[in-house]
Design an enzyme around this catalytic site. Structure first.
Site, mmCIF file in Angstrom:
data_model
loop_
_atom_site.group_PDB
_atom_site.id
_atom_site.type_symbol
_atom_site.label_atom_id
_atom_site.label_comp_id
_atom_site.label_asym_id
_atom_site.label_seq_id
_atom_site.Cartn_x
_atom_site.Cartn_y
_atom_site.Cartn_z
ATOM 1 N N ASP A 118 0.837 -1.196 0.000
ATOM 2 C CA ASP A 118 0.000 0.000 0.000
ATOM 3 C C ASP A 118 0.877 1.253 0.000
ATOM 4 O O ASP A 118 0.620 2.208 0.715
ATOM 5 C CB ASP A 118 -0.961 0.006 1.181
ATOM 6 C CG ASP A 118 -2.090 1.019 1.031
ATOM 7 O OD1 ASP A 118 -2.395 1.424 -0.122
ATOM 8 O OD2 ASP A 118 -2.680 1.418 2.053
ATOM 9 N N ASP B 62 9.007 -14.516 3.122
ATOM 10 C CA ASP B 62 9.566 -15.759 3.647
ATOM 11 C C ASP B 62 8.517 -16.695 4.238
ATOM 12 O O ASP B 62 8.833 -17.802 4.633
ATOM 13 C CB ASP B 62 10.678 -15.483 4.656
ATOM 14 C CG ASP B 62 10.242 -14.588 5.808
ATOM 15 O OD1 ASP B 62 9.082 -14.123 5.825
ATOM 16 O OD2 ASP B 62 11.080 -14.338 6.688
#
Length: 182
Positions: free
Chosen positions: A58, A84
């Protein structure tokens, strides 16, 4: 923590400064004067987040502070994703339409390329005073229309900045820069 709290918590330093969306409206000459420095620092901050396996999702002028010393601080990692963990898609489309990448609009997996698109849209706004698409169906425009050349909208831009911004705004993620550091 008490039982039942599982997940990540974010704490942030207090940062004196103003959101870039406010600075663009009230002090456009400040942005124009230091545009290259601001864009480089913003790209470095995005690269640092990606180096820590975080996609912001965002990125926009309202989520970026400019300090009195012209430092750039990215805020609001509320819808960020960690690379990850494999959690790169949300339960629904999230973000701010004026700055969202096509793959994000479609609800597809996000990647560093998603932030690079938003970096391009944010850079376009800083360079020209407006988002790349600001009229009509913004979502459709991000999916199907080419943005205008920022150099045509802002002739004062330093040579080459428009081309860099447009590459960040490529519809196809592999056509964008491979990293914010690039």
């Amino acid at each position: 923590f008490e039982a039942g709290f599982d997940g990540y918590f974010i704490t942030m330093e207090y940062v004196p400064g103003e959101a870039l969306d406010h600075v663009i409206r009230t002090q456009p000459e400040r942005i124009r004067k230091d545009l290259v420095t601001i864009l480089v620092r913003l790209a470095d901050a995005v690269a640092d987040a990606h180096g820590h396996q975080v996609i912001h999702r965002d990125l926009k002028p309202g989520n970026i502070l400019l300090t009195p010393d012209q430092e750039v601080k990215i805020l609001d990692f509320g819808i960020a994703a960690r690379l990850d963990t494999g959690a790169t898609a949300g339960p629904a489309v999230c973000g701010t339409p004026y700055y969202m990448a096509p793959e994000q609009i479609r609800g597809q997996d996000t990647s560093p390329a998603t932030d690079i698109y938003a970096l391009g849209a944010t850079s376009f706004h800083l360079a020209t005073g407006r988002p790349p698409f600001n009229e009509g169906n913004v979502i459709e425009a991000h999916l199907n229309r080419q943005p205008p050349d920022p150099a045509e909208l802002a002739p004062h831009l330093p040579h080459g900045i428009g081309a860099v911004i447009l590459r960040c705004l490529e519809k196809d993620p592999p056509q964008r820069y491979t990293s914010a550091a690039d």
